[in-house]
Design a protein around this motif. Structure first.
Motif, short mmCIF file in Angstrom:
data_model
loop_
_atom_site.label_atom_id
_atom_site.label_comp_id
_atom_site.label_asym_id
_atom_site.label_seq_id
_atom_site.Cartn_x
_atom_site.Cartn_y
_atom_site.Cartn_z
N UNK A 130 1.27 -8.49 -3.39
CA UNK A 130 1.19 -7.26 -3.04
C UNK A 130 -0.07 -7.03 -2.33
N UNK A 186 -1.91 -4.34 -1.28
CA UNK A 186 -2.95 -3.28 -1.77
C UNK A 186 -3.76 -3.32 -2.76
N UNK A 187 -3.13 -4.51 -3.81
CA UNK A 187 -4.04 -4.18 -5.18
C UNK A 187 -4.24 -6.23 -5.73
N UNK A 193 -1.88 -7.99 -5.85
CA UNK A 193 -1.00 -8.43 -7.77
C UNK A 193 0.00 -9.12 -7.36
N UNK A 210 3.88 -9.88 -7.62
CA UNK A 210 5.64 -9.97 -7.92
C UNK A 210 6.29 -10.80 -7.81
N UNK A 263 6.79 1.68 1.14
CA UNK A 263 5.87 1.45 -0.18
C UNK A 263 4.72 1.65 0.59
N UNK A 321 1.80 5.03 -0.21
CA UNK A 321 1.42 4.63 -0.85
C UNK A 321 -0.19 6.05 0.09
N UNK A 328 0.00 9.74 -0.91
CA UNK A 328 -0.62 9.99 -1.73
C UNK A 328 -2.05 9.98 -2.10
N UNK A 329 -2.64 8.60 -1.21
CA UNK A 329 -3.95 8.80 -0.76
C UNK A 329 -4.11 10.02 -1.28
N UNK A 351 -3.03 12.17 -4.45
CA UNK A 351 -1.51 12.07 -5.53
C UNK A 351 -0.64 13.61 -6.10
N UNK A 365 -2.07 -5.12 -13.74
CA UNK A 365 -1.67 -3.39 -13.15
C UNK A 365 -3.11 -3.09 -12.96
N UNK A 416 -6.19 -4.67 -12.18
CA UNK A 416 -7.28 -5.47 -11.11
C UNK A 416 -8.25 -4.78 -10.22
N UNK A 417 -7.81 -4.26 -9.01
CA UNK A 417 -7.93 -3.13 -8.65
C UNK A 417 -7.30 -1.17 -8.53
N UNK A 442 -5.63 1.84 -7.46
CA UNK A 442 -4.78 2.15 -6.41
C UNK A 442 -4.10 3.33 -7.16
N UNK A 443 -4.20 3.97 -6.16
CA UNK A 443 -3.49 5.88 -6.72
C UNK A 443 -2.17 5.18 -7.06
N UNK A 503 0.36 2.36 -8.02
CA UNK A 503 -0.15 1.16 -8.70
C UNK A 503 1.22 0.36 -8.17
N UNK A 504 1.29 -1.07 -8.37
CA UNK A 504 1.76 -2.07 -8.01
C UNK A 504 2.95 -2.19 -8.29
#
Lengths: 496, 160
Positions: free
Chosen positions: A186, A188-189, A191, A193, A450, A454, A457-458, A462, B37, B39-40, B42-43, B45-46
């Motif tokens: 992902x 942005x984060x 992570x 997936x 996605x 995001x 929402x930013x 939210x 989930x 780590x960073x 984010x509004x 999440x992944x």
């Protein structure tokens, strides 16, 4: 308007350089040749030819692409007239009427009206792109992430639930595509997936692997499995001259124009789909024809109109693709991913940041169209030869090139296994009548949706309600919901 | 419920397809739970979109299963399946996966070509092998030597 013309002139300056003319020619030639081959449509051609383009600069690559894009459309109509192959749904109508004409010894006239009609529609469609790009961009500049997200939801619903035979199966294909698009890290984060412990998967799945798997491997498996029940198709010889009589001309020109007028706006809508304009054009021509009794037995209007509609809608699809970054067909989705691999993001800013690329591309669409007209009719004997490649060799070759286009390029064993697994999934999808295009569109558009969600929402901190309180976004979402449940409610009401 | 009166028997194949989609939904949901989930910040999440995909697949899988239990939908029937052709084709693909890293693209591709041709009722394996080999060499030279992609070595590649 003068500004647009000025930029188009500069675009021609880019497209008319000898090198770019050569790329355009290679594109239309290869596109026609590959498009003629039964079982290979525009999406697969572009996916298979992508590796060629990575070796040249972006402008040349997209000139090559647009040539291939228009070329496969021309080639496909030759195949449906001379060899009645039920393949791409948009050419079913041409296959119906054009093949009947060919059977009655009028193959030449059918090919001529299809080619000239494609030229007329392609040119009108390209003029449409030229003058519509700027206004759409201006509209799009007012779009925030919330509007983009809602627009993508609308496109999702129309390409999977509205077009095609079943909303449930279309949405299943779409969800499968979204899942494939989510595989990998992902952005942005950071992570990972759905990587299932396989390192190669953490980079995500290449759309080429999915497209080639579905359209080459899946299609070949599907055709092999139905060999027993399918009757062998025979190529019809072209016996008459490839030209049209005075009567043919007078019966063709109005359908060309009407087909273009139907195809371009429908193609340019964020809904997409070339089936609707081709079928609409067929029924309108049948209504208006002085000889409606000829329909179903080879009426020239039934080839001229739908062919024009098909080509004009193919041009129309490029408007949301270039101006909004919104692909509404599998082919456009693959082109979008090609843009991405050059680090270019199609959308409203593209026109301002890379005017030479965009206008060069549009100018080469005009040039490619002329080349195709000149190339197609005199070289028909060559295309007929390509049509006659025996099935065993054709499909052997397709699978070999599918393998080298994926495994050969990436040297990844995982890609090869994925290619065949997705091919098998594509085979099951074809057998059980699931549409395959929503897989590609979901895979490309899913991550973009996605990203926009995001950002929205930013910005709103939210608060989900921005999607419904901003008027443009709310309208788009309402349209999406209407498109999803409207037909069901309508059916329920009719049943009462 | 009035239902469709003309269809009543359970369509097993269609039901299986529905169950398959449900199984995919379960795998997607299970893999979503293991996405890390925290780590960073984010509004969104992944996991949000993966849950959406899983939910969509689950709903569609359930609807397809119900449709299957009620008699299924229209599609190609299995009576007409040409198992002979399908078998040859699958054999070719399997051999290609098994052999490509051992004997190289050209040799494995030639085998794939011959099996595919056989699946489409070719009765001349030697001719097919010759054409497949020629095509493989052309594709290899084109991609590896002209375009500069590293296709890798193999039995025949070493001789070129």
């Amino acid at each position: 308007v003068t500004d647009t013309i000025l930029q188009l002139v500069q675009g021609f300056g880019v497209a008319l350089t000898p090198v770019n003319l050569m790329w355009c020619f290679i594109g239309v030639f290869v596109g026609t040749a590959v498009g003629v081959l039964p079982g290979i449509g525009p999406a697969l051609s572009i996916a298979l030819l992508l590796p060629l383009t990575y070796k040249v600069d972006a402008t040349a690559a997209f000139i090559l692409f647009s040539g291939i894009y228009y070329g496969t459309m021309y080639g496909g109509s030759t195949t449906s007239i001379l060899l009645n192959t039920p393949g791409e749904s948009a050419t079913i109508v041409t296959a119906m009427e054009g093949n009947q004409m060919a059977k009655r010894g009028r193959a030449g006239a059918a090919l001529a009206t299809a080619a000239i009609g494609s030229f007329v529609a392609g040119t009108i469609g390209t003029i449409g792109i030229t003058f519509l790009a700027e206004p759409v961009v201006n509209l799009a500049l007012r779009f925030g992430p919330a509007e983009y997200f809602s627009l993508m939801m609308l496109a999702f619903v129309t390409v999977s639930a509205v077009l095609g035979s079943s909303a449930v199966r279309g949405l299943t294909s779409l969800a499968f595509g979204i899942f494939l698009g989510l595989i990998g890290i992902d952005l942005q984060t950071g992570q990972p997936r759905f990587w299932f412990g396989i390192t190669e998967l953490s980079d995500g799945i290449n759309v080429i692997v999915v497209a080639v798997g579905l359209f080459a491997v899946g299609e070949t498996l599907y055709l092999a499995a139905r060999r027993k029940s399918a009757e062998p198709a025979a190529v019809i010889e072209v016996k008459d001259s490839i030209w049209m009589s005075r009567e043919d001309w007078s019966r063709s020109w109005k359908p060309w124009l009407r087909g273009s007028a139907l195809g371009f706006p429908i193609g340019a809508m964020p809904a997409g789909g070339s089936e609707i304009p081709t079928f609409l054009s067929y029924f309108i021509e049948k209504r208006l024809s002085p000889k409606p009794e000829e329909f179903g037995k080879g009426a020239i209007e039934g080839v001229a109109g739908p062919e024009a509609a098909n080509n004009a809608s193919a041009a129309g699809v490029l408007v949301p693709m270039l101006a909004l970054g919104l692909p509404t067909s599998a082919t456009a989705a693959i082109m979008l991913s090609a843009f991405q691999s050059y680090g270019i993001t199609p959308g409203p800013l593209l026109l301002q940041q890379q005017p030479a690329l965009v206008w060069g591309l549009i100018a080469s669409l005009y040039i490619g169209n002329v080349m195709l007209l000149v190339l197609n009719l005199p070289l028909i004997a060559l295309w007929v030869k390509m049509l006659k490649i025996p099935e065993p060799l054709l499909y052997g070759g397709i699978l070999m090139f599918a393998t080298i286009g994926t495994y050969g390029i990436s040297q990844s064993y995982v890609d090869l296994v994925l290619l065949y697994l997705i091919g098998f999934a594509g085979f099951l999808m074809r057998r059980f009548d699931f549409p395959t295009a929503p897989v590609i569109i979901g895979m490309i558009l899913g991550p973009l949706a996605e990203q926009n969600f995001r950002q929205a929402m930013t910005i709103s901190q939210g608060d989900m309600s921005v999607l419904f309180t901003r008027p443009l976004s709310a309208t788009l979402l309402a349209l999406a919901i209407l498109a999803l449940v409207g037909p069901q409610i309508w059916r329920a009401m009719v049943r009462r | 419920m009035t239902g469709e009166p003309n269809r009543s028997a359970i369509a097993w194949q269609d039901t299986l397809v529905g169950l398959g989609v449900l199984a995919l939904a379960a795998i997607v949901a299970w893999q979503t739970t293991v996405i890390p989930e925290n780590a960073i910040y984010a509004r969104v999440g992944p996991k949000v979109f993966p849950w959406l995909a899983a939910t969509m697949l689950a709903v569609m899988g359930a609807m397809l299963t119900i449709e299957g239990l009620r008699g299924g939908w229209e599609h190609e029937e299995s009576e007409g399946t040409d198992w002979h052709s399908l078998g040859w084709l699958l054999l070719g693909l399997l051999l290609n996966v098994a052999l490509i890293s051992v004997i190289g693209f050209i040799a494995a591709g030639t085998i794939l070509f011959v099996c595919t041709a056989r699946a489409f009722a070719s009765a001349r394996p030697l001719r097919d092998a010759a054409i497949g080999l020629a095509l493989g060499v052309v594709a290899y030279v084109g991609f590896d030597r002209v375009l500069g992609y590293k296709i890798g070595s193999g039995l025949i590649e070493r001789l070129l």
